[in-house]
Design a protein around this motif. Structure first.
Motif, PDB file in Angstrom:
ATOM      1  N   GLY A  59      12.585  25.641  83.284  1.00  0.00           N
ATOM      2  CA  GLY A  59      11.745  26.833  83.294  1.00  0.00           C
ATOM      3  C   GLY A  59      12.527  28.023  82.791  1.00  0.00           C
ATOM      4  N   VAL A  60      12.037  29.189  83.115  1.00  0.00           N
ATOM      5  CA  VAL A  60      12.683  30.414  82.661  1.00  0.00           C
ATOM      6  C   VAL A  60      13.243  31.156  83.853  1.00  0.00           C
ATOM      7  CG1 VAL A  60      11.309  30.668  80.603  1.00  0.00           C
ATOM      8  CG2 VAL A  60      10.470  31.607  82.725  1.00  0.00           C
ATOM      9  N   ASN A  61      14.349  31.781  83.631  1.00  0.00           N
ATOM     10  CA  ASN A  61      14.998  32.585  84.667  1.00  0.00           C
ATOM     11  C   ASN A  61      15.676  33.744  83.967  1.00  0.00           C
ATOM     12  OD1 ASN A  61      16.025  33.427  87.130  1.00  0.00           O
ATOM     13  ND2 ASN A  61      16.531  31.347  87.788  1.00  0.00           N
ATOM     14  N   SER A  62      16.389  34.543  84.700  1.00  0.00           N
ATOM     15  CA  SER A  62      17.111  35.668  84.106  1.00  0.00           C
ATOM     16  C   SER A  62      18.595  35.506  84.376  1.00  0.00           C
ATOM     17  CB  SER A  62      16.620  36.992  84.689  1.00  0.00           C
ATOM     18  OG  SER A  62      16.747  36.995  86.088  1.00  0.00           O
ATOM     19  N   VAL A  63      19.405  36.007  83.442  1.00  0.00           N
ATOM     20  CA  VAL A  63      20.846  35.896  83.554  1.00  0.00           C
ATOM     21  C   VAL A  63      21.462  37.196  83.076  1.00  0.00           C
ATOM     22  CG1 VAL A  63      21.096  34.956  81.232  1.00  0.00           C
ATOM     23  CG2 VAL A  63      22.856  34.495  82.941  1.00  0.00           C
ATOM     24  N   LEU A  64      22.594  37.554  83.650  1.00  0.00           N
ATOM     25  CA  LEU A  64      23.276  38.793  83.285  1.00  0.00           C
ATOM     26  C   LEU A  64      24.071  38.575  82.012  1.00  0.00           C
ATOM     27  CD1 LEU A  64      23.659  41.682  84.347  1.00  0.00           C
ATOM     28  CD2 LEU A  64      25.774  40.911  85.422  1.00  0.00           C
ATOM     29  N   SER A  65      23.740  39.322  80.963  1.00  0.00           N
ATOM     30  CA  SER A  65      24.450  39.244  79.690  1.00  0.00           C
ATOM     31  C   SER A  65      25.128  40.589  79.456  1.00  0.00           C
ATOM     32  CB  SER A  65      23.480  38.925  78.559  1.00  0.00           C
ATOM     33  OG  SER A  65      24.152  38.908  77.319  1.00  0.00           O
ATOM     34  N   GLY A  66      26.412  40.663  79.792  1.00  0.00           N
ATOM     35  CA  GLY A  66      27.094  41.956  79.739  1.00  0.00           C
ATOM     36  C   GLY A  66      26.545  42.869  80.827  1.00  0.00           C
TER      37      GLY A  66
ATOM     38  N   LEU B 203       4.673  31.958  76.694  1.00  0.00           N
ATOM     39  CA  LEU B 203       4.228  32.150  78.067  1.00  0.00           C
ATOM     40  C   LEU B 203       4.503  30.870  78.832  1.00  0.00           C
ATOM     41  CD1 LEU B 203       0.781  33.872  77.443  1.00  0.00           C
ATOM     42  CD2 LEU B 203       2.832  34.950  78.341  1.00  0.00           C
ATOM     43  N   SER B 204       5.259  30.985  79.944  1.00  0.00           N
ATOM     44  CA  SER B 204       5.537  29.810  80.756  1.00  0.00           C
ATOM     45  C   SER B 204       4.358  29.520  81.671  1.00  0.00           C
ATOM     46  CB  SER B 204       6.806  30.026  81.578  1.00  0.00           C
ATOM     47  OG  SER B 204       6.576  30.981  82.598  1.00  0.00           O
TER      48      SER B 204
ATOM     49  N   PHE C  27      -4.504  40.354  64.746  1.00  0.00           N
ATOM     50  CA  PHE C  27      -4.835  38.954  64.562  1.00  0.00           C
ATOM     51  C   PHE C  27      -3.961  38.149  65.514  1.00  0.00           C
ATOM     52  CE2 PHE C  27      -6.095  40.282  60.134  1.00  0.00           C
ATOM     53  CZ  PHE C  27      -7.452  40.106  60.370  1.00  0.00           C
ATOM     54  N   LEU C  28      -4.567  37.207  66.247  1.00  0.00           N
ATOM     55  CA  LEU C  28      -3.848  36.473  67.292  1.00  0.00           C
ATOM     56  C   LEU C  28      -4.146  34.999  67.161  1.00  0.00           C
ATOM     57  CD1 LEU C  28      -3.482  37.426  70.994  1.00  0.00           C
ATOM     58  CD2 LEU C  28      -4.420  35.205  70.449  1.00  0.00           C
ATOM     59  N   TYR C  29      -3.099  34.177  67.339  1.00  0.00           N
ATOM     60  CA  TYR C  29      -3.254  32.727  67.362  1.00  0.00           C
ATOM     61  C   TYR C  29      -2.410  32.202  68.517  1.00  0.00           C
ATOM     62  CZ  TYR C  29      -3.707  27.915  65.739  1.00  0.00           C
ATOM     63  OH  TYR C  29      -4.008  26.586  65.645  1.00  0.00           O
ATOM     64  N   SER C  30      -3.039  31.468  69.448  1.00  0.00           N
ATOM     65  CA  SER C  30      -2.332  30.917  70.603  1.00  0.00           C
ATOM     66  C   SER C  30      -2.545  29.413  70.650  1.00  0.00           C
ATOM     67  CB  SER C  30      -2.823  31.565  71.898  1.00  0.00           C
ATOM     68  OG  SER C  30      -4.222  31.407  72.047  1.00  0.00           O
ATOM     69  N   HIS C  31      -1.506  28.680  71.105  1.00  0.00           N
ATOM     70  CA  HIS C  31      -1.538  27.219  71.131  1.00  0.00           C
ATOM     71  C   HIS C  31      -0.819  26.733  72.382  1.00  0.00           C
ATOM     72  CE1 HIS C  31      -1.346  23.062  69.832  1.00  0.00           C
ATOM     73  NE2 HIS C  31      -0.021  23.079  69.972  1.00  0.00           N
ATOM     74  N   ARG C  32      -1.445  25.805  73.120  1.00  0.00           N
ATOM     75  CA  ARG C  32      -0.844  25.219  74.314  1.00  0.00           C
ATOM     76  C   ARG C  32       0.151  24.159  73.873  1.00  0.00           C
ATOM     77  NH1 ARG C  32      -2.990  24.859  79.332  1.00  0.00           N
ATOM     78  NH2 ARG C  32      -3.795  26.923  78.849  1.00  0.00           N
ATOM     79  N   VAL C  33       1.450  24.453  73.994  1.00  0.00           N
ATOM     80  CA  VAL C  33       2.497  23.540  73.543  1.00  0.00           C
ATOM     81  C   VAL C  33       2.592  22.338  74.476  1.00  0.00           C
ATOM     82  CG1 VAL C  33       4.939  23.326  72.998  1.00  0.00           C
ATOM     83  CG2 VAL C  33       3.742  25.463  72.525  1.00  0.00           C
ATOM     84  N   SER C  34       2.659  22.614  75.764  1.00  0.00           N
ATOM     85  CA  SER C  34       2.764  21.586  76.787  1.00  0.00           C
ATOM     86  C   SER C  34       2.326  22.200  78.103  1.00  0.00           C
ATOM     87  CB  SER C  34       4.204  21.066  76.876  1.00  0.00           C
ATOM     88  OG  SER C  34       5.075  22.105  77.318  1.00  0.00           O
ATOM     89  N   ASP C  35       2.559  21.455  79.175  1.00  0.00           N
ATOM     90  CA  ASP C  35       2.233  22.010  80.490  1.00  0.00           C
ATOM     91  C   ASP C  35       3.122  23.189  80.834  1.00  0.00           C
ATOM     92  OD1 ASP C  35       0.300  20.107  80.747  1.00  0.00           O
ATOM     93  OD2 ASP C  35       1.564  18.704  81.891  1.00  0.00           O
ATOM     94  N   GLN C  36       4.241  23.300  80.134  1.00  0.00           N
ATOM     95  CA  GLN C  36       5.197  24.346  80.458  1.00  0.00           C
ATOM     96  C   GLN C  36       5.010  25.605  79.627  1.00  0.00           C
ATOM     97  OE1 GLN C  36       7.556  24.447  82.787  1.00  0.00           O
ATOM     98  NE2 GLN C  36       7.275  22.379  83.590  1.00  0.00           N
ATOM     99  N   TRP C  37       4.524  25.470  78.408  1.00  0.00           N
ATOM    100  CA  TRP C  37       4.569  26.603  77.485  1.00  0.00           C
ATOM    101  C   TRP C  37       3.239  26.796  76.759  1.00  0.00           C
ATOM    102  CZ3 TRP C  37       8.790  29.313  78.229  1.00  0.00           C
ATOM    103  CH2 TRP C  37       9.957  28.668  78.614  1.00  0.00           C
ATOM    104  N   THR C  38       2.962  28.074  76.438  1.00  0.00           N
ATOM    105  CA  THR C  38       1.912  28.468  75.500  1.00  0.00           C
ATOM    106  C   THR C  38       2.556  29.365  74.452  1.00  0.00           C
ATOM    107  OG1 THR C  38       0.164  28.377  77.162  1.00  0.00           O
ATOM    108  CG2 THR C  38      -0.274  29.675  75.188  1.00  0.00           C
ATOM    109  N   ALA C  39       2.447  28.984  73.185  1.00  0.00           N
ATOM    110  CA  ALA C  39       3.046  29.753  72.095  1.00  0.00           C
ATOM    111  C   ALA C  39       1.998  30.693  71.504  1.00  0.00           C
ATOM    112  CB  ALA C  39       3.582  28.818  71.015  1.00  0.00           C
ATOM    113  N   VAL C  40       2.418  31.928  71.236  1.00  0.00           N
ATOM    114  CA  VAL C  40       1.498  32.956  70.755  1.00  0.00           C
ATOM    115  C   VAL C  40       2.140  33.674  69.564  1.00  0.00           C
ATOM    116  CG1 VAL C  40       0.151  35.001  71.340  1.00  0.00           C
ATOM    117  CG2 VAL C  40       0.628  33.289  73.096  1.00  0.00           C
TER     118      VAL C  40
END
Length: 700
Positions: free
Chosen positions: A163-170, A257-258, A316-329
């Motif tokens: 999944g997605v999380n956050s990490v400290l970069s600098g 989008l997760s 103009f918008l195009y969205s696609h369900r990649v998998s159960d985890q992701w939606t690409a926009v």
């Protein structure tokens, strides 16, 4: 008005009207009609060309968006499988299953070296950190947080997940891809129902996914090949990204989008890709991304190229369900899509416009040879009606071979002389308003809110007694001319000259947007002009030095024509006029040169000028002729003439003076004593202390 003068003016008006009609027939009308026909043909042709081209461009964009999103979706699916296969092989290794630190290090070191961008970690089932590729300053806190990690808990239940999380970069928190895989217990077979002995995980910043995978560069997924080539040839400019978080809505962007509602998107700084950020669902709802996310998750719009309206902008918008985890926009604003077409249309219209211009000029000059003398008459009479008086008549009038044109030229000369003299006795704005109304001037007026200004010369009587009258009058006229220019340049109206004094006002006959600001500008210009003239006289060896005092007030006043039916003046009367006059004379009590009322200070603040003014609160006085007390201020200068510290000190001094006027000098001295020691020595505050001490002594 005499009947002869009336007939003369009526004749001029009739000549003007008839000649205007002739000009319209011979020159303007013909040029206009030919040009209009060309314009109509160009507009109709451009319209149909644009519609056809825009439809074709729409179909091209639809195919481009679909291919773009599907390609990236396939890359994401391949990347998911690659992650799962790699972690499964590592987790099933006996050395890893044993969770022995030495074995873990031996097994995972080559993997860590091959994937240096991933932050690998091995956790025990109890949440204890067994191995990490990056040092951690507070291991216990990290372990405690990891126990609450959703991905960690799912892995302990025996399932691979990411999944997605956050990490400290600098010094910056950015999004990362986090994957977790259960490490089977070493006490049984791989398929043993025993709980996992630990968890293998890694965190990869989204901005480094491209470099890590070698399949796609995330920092380029929003740029076309043309845009990439353009960016490689220049050091600055737009990179095509939509900076929604900065309020810019131009360009294109791709985001993910997760399944948990988190938003993964590129972040830009100074027009360049910077890093990939991550927003939680709660932050998405409160950000400018929310309408984009809501439109992307619309089930009826998946896998459709559609046009959406967000915050008044078209996309103009195009969205696609990649998998159960992701939606690409993928999103692009319509302006970016149609910009090339519009540029082409603009270039076409430019060529057409140039051809129209050349054609119109050619027709115009052909007709001009026939109407040149007539146009000169029309222009001259038009200038006279607006009180724009030329110093001499056009050559085409005075040298015309047409007898009637020469006669009109002589009549215009006489009219110009009369109106020039007339305009010097009255404000030209007043004369223009009378001419524009098409009515005779009448007695009467109306109530308006005006700014009134009075000037006077200190001790002018002494000069009258010691200087020769002709010399004094010459110098006085020079002085008054300079002050008059300063007032007229700020749209002021000169009411009258009262000896060595001037009365002027702002807000009539034409209303002004910022009369108080203009009056303050005039007052400072009067101060500068007075200093300049005094320096001229010193350079000439004249024993002459005028000190101008100015009073400015804003309030309701009656403005209009005052006098008798035979003769009247355009002037202002009222209590606000009297207060402005009293403020001018009050200058000598305080040793100042420009005093303004509280209403001026408030009006300047409300008008919001681009250049602010600095006022110093002096006192609350009962000026002569008024029962109600008034706060009076000294106009010091514009804010750009003071340092930041000086402005702060003056603001503090004004606040303390306001408290003093309400509660007495002791309160003001008390407030001054409470200031920090380093501020007490500031000049504005030192002057205020001396003033309060002097006032206190006088009261005793």
């Amino acid at each position: 008005m005499k009947s002869a003068d009336f007939r003369f003016r009526l004749r001029v008006v009739r000549i003007w009207a008839s000649l205007s009609n002739e000009v319209n027939k011979l020159q303007f009308t013909f040029t206009f009609q030919v040009t209009l026909a060309l314009v109509v043909s160009f507009v109709v042709g451009n319209y149909f060309l644009y519609q056809a081209a825009s439809n074709r461009l729409y179909l091209q964009q639809e195919k481009s968006f679909r291919d773009h999103v599907l390609y990236l979706s396939n890359v994401i699916l391949l990347w998911e499988k690659s992650i799962q296969d790699t972690m499964r092989i590592v987790a099933l290794n006996p050395s890893v299953r044993s969770l022995d630190p030495q074995g873990l290090s031996t097994m995972l070191t080559p993997l860590m070296e091959q994937t240096p961008l991933r932050r690998w970690r091995v956790w025990g089932a109890d949440g204890k950190l067994l191995l990490t590729t990056t040092p951690i300053t507070n291991i216990r806190l990290t372990e405690k947080r990891n126990l609450k990690n959703v991905n960690f808990q799912k892995a302990l239940n025996g399932s691979f997940n990411y999944g997605v999380n956050s990490v400290l970069s600098g010094a910056r928190l950015e999004g990362c891809l986090e994957a977790s895989y259960p490490i089977p217990s070493s006490e049984g077979p791989v398929s043993s129902p025993l709980p996992p002995a630990g968890v293998l995980s890694f965190c990869l910043p989204f901005s480094k996914v491209g470099a890590d995978s070698g399949m796609i560069k995330v920092d380029q997924i929003n740029l076309s090949e043309t845009e990439k080539a353009a960016l490689s040839n220049q050091n600055s400019g737009d990179d095509g990204l939509i900076e929604v978080n900065r309020g810019r809505y131009n360009g294109r962007i791709f985001f993910l989008l997760s399944s948990t509602g988190r938003l993964v998107f590129p972040t830009v700084s100074n027009g360049r890709f910077d890093h990939v950020s991550l927003l939680s669902p709660d932050r998405v709802k409160s950000s400018q991304w929310h309408p984009f996310v809501a439109a992307s998750l619309d089930p009826s719009g998946l896998d459709k190229f559609r046009k959406v309206q967000i915050d008044g902008y078209s996309y103009f918008l195009y969205s696609h369900r990649v998998s159960d985890q992701w939606t690409a926009v993928s999103i692009v604003d319509t302006d970016t899509v149609y910009a090339p077409l519009r540029r082409t249309l603009f270039q076409l219209m430019l060529v057409q416009g140039l051809s129209l211009l050349v054609t119109s000029i050619a027709i115009y000059f052909v007709c001009r040879q026939l109407t040149k003398p007539l146009r000169a008459v029309v222009q001259t009479v038009s200038d006279l009606s607006d009180l724009t008086l030329a110093s001499k008549q056009p050559v085409s009038l005075s040298s015309s071979s047409i007898v009637e044109v020469r006669q009109v030229s002589q009549a215009i000369n006489r009219l110009s002389f009369a109106m020039d003299s007339f305009g010097r006795y009255l404000p030209r704005e007043v004369v223009r308003s009378v001419l524009a109304s098409n009515q005779s001037a009448r007695l009467g007026g109306d109530v308006r809110e005006l700014v009134i200004l009075f000037t006077d010369i200190k001790d002018f009587t002494s000069y009258s007694e010691t200087m020769e009258s002709s010399a004094l009058l010459k110098n006085l006229n020079h002085y008054l001319s300079a002050l008059t220019s300063a007032i007229l340049e700020t749209s002021g109206t000169i009411d009258k000259y009262i000896g060595d004094s001037i009365m002027a006002f702002w807000g009539a006959p034409a209303p002004l947007l910022s009369p108080a600001t203009l009056a303050c500008a005039a007052a400072l210009a009067i101060r500068r002009e007075t200093a300049r003239i005094n320096q001229e006289w010193r350079d000439q060896g004249l024993d002459l030095c005028f000190e101008t005092r100015v009073g400015v007030n804003l309030g309701q006043a009656i403005v209009g024509n005052v006098g008798s039916e035979e003769r009247f003046n355009y002037t202002v009367i009222g209590d606000s006029v009297n207060l402005a006059s009293r403020l001018e004379s009050t200058n000598k009590l305080y040793g100042t040169d420009i005093l303004v009322s509280r209403s001026i200070v408030d009006a300047v603040a409300a008008e919001g000028p681009s250049v602010g003014y600095v006022f110093r609160l002096l006192d609350r006085v009962n000026v002569k002729g008024k029962a109600q007390s008034s706060d009076i201020y000294e106009l010091l200068d514009t804010k750009d003439q003071f340092s930041h510290d000086d402005l702060r000190d003056l603001e503090t001094a004004n606040e303390i003076m306001a408290r003093t006027l309400d509660f007495g000098e002791n309160e003001g001295l008390r407030l001054l004593s409470c200031l920090p020691e380093e501020n007490k020595a500031r000049q504005a505050l030192v002057d205020l202390r001396e003033l309060l001490e002097l006032r206190l002594q006088l009261r005793r």
